[in-house]
Design an enzyme around this catalytic site. Structure first.
Site: not given
Length: 191
Positions: A181, A42, A178-179, A162-163, A38, A186
């Site tokens: 894990n 950013h 988001w997922t 975002h994974t 991030r 992935d």
């Protein structure tokens, strides 16, 4: 057309290799890969293709840029990276933040990303509003990412990052991973 990269000294290259090892250890110990991706994004995501301003120049460490709404919580990443910066003062903040993102992707099982050092630190952060606002729709995304020169296809590919990570209510107004894990790089964000 061959891309030209800045030239750095051998001493700088050695420092980058050593910093990479320190970053791997930090990311493994603190489980902080998502925030490292991030901060890299950013920082780089403020680039404007038309004006050739913004981008990954280490300015995200300044209070003015950390105060941008989209950067809420990134002070944590800045603090985590500061001890590594102190160990390798030759490395620019600009390179350190991008290297942290590269290492984070690799540590979480993502692809090896070639790293080209030589970014300069700049003294002035870009103005607020160059990063997406999660509460706005696709036209807003196209506008923001269009300033970076990205197509819809590239926006979708970039969204796959975002994974990694999760939303934090106090930072974005949203909550949860988001997922399943959030520490594994992935394709699950897309499924």
């Amino acid at each position: 057309m061959v891309k030209a990269y800045p030239t750095v000294s051998e001493e700088y290259k050695v420092a980058i290799d050593k910093a990479k090892r320190k970053l791997r250890a930090l990311i493994a110990e603190k489980n902080c890969a998502p925030i490292m991706v991030r901060i890299a994004w950013h920082s780089a995501g403020t680039y404007d293709v038309k004006t050739k301003t913004g981008g990954p120049f280490g300015t995200i460490r300044y209070g003015a840029e950390l105060a941008h709404g989209a950067n809420s919580g990134l002070d944590i990443a800045v603090r985590l990276l500061e001890p590594i910066k102190e160990q390798f003062p030759i490395i620019t903040y600009a390179d350190l933040y991008q290297l942290a993102g590269v290492v984070a992707v690799e540590v979480t099982g993502g692809p090896d990303i070639p790293f080209h050092p030589g970014r300069e630190d700049k003294p002035e952060p870009p103005e607020e509003g160059r990063l997406p606002d999660a509460t706005k729709g696709p036209d807003h995304l196209r506008d923001v990412f269009g300033h970076m020169g990205l197509s819809d296809k590239e926006i979708v590919a970039l969204s796959g990052a975002h994974t990694l990570g999760r939303c934090h209510k106090e930072r974005s107004g949203f909550e949860g991973p988001w997922t399943s894990n959030p520490l594994l790089f992935d394709n699950s964000y897309f499924t």
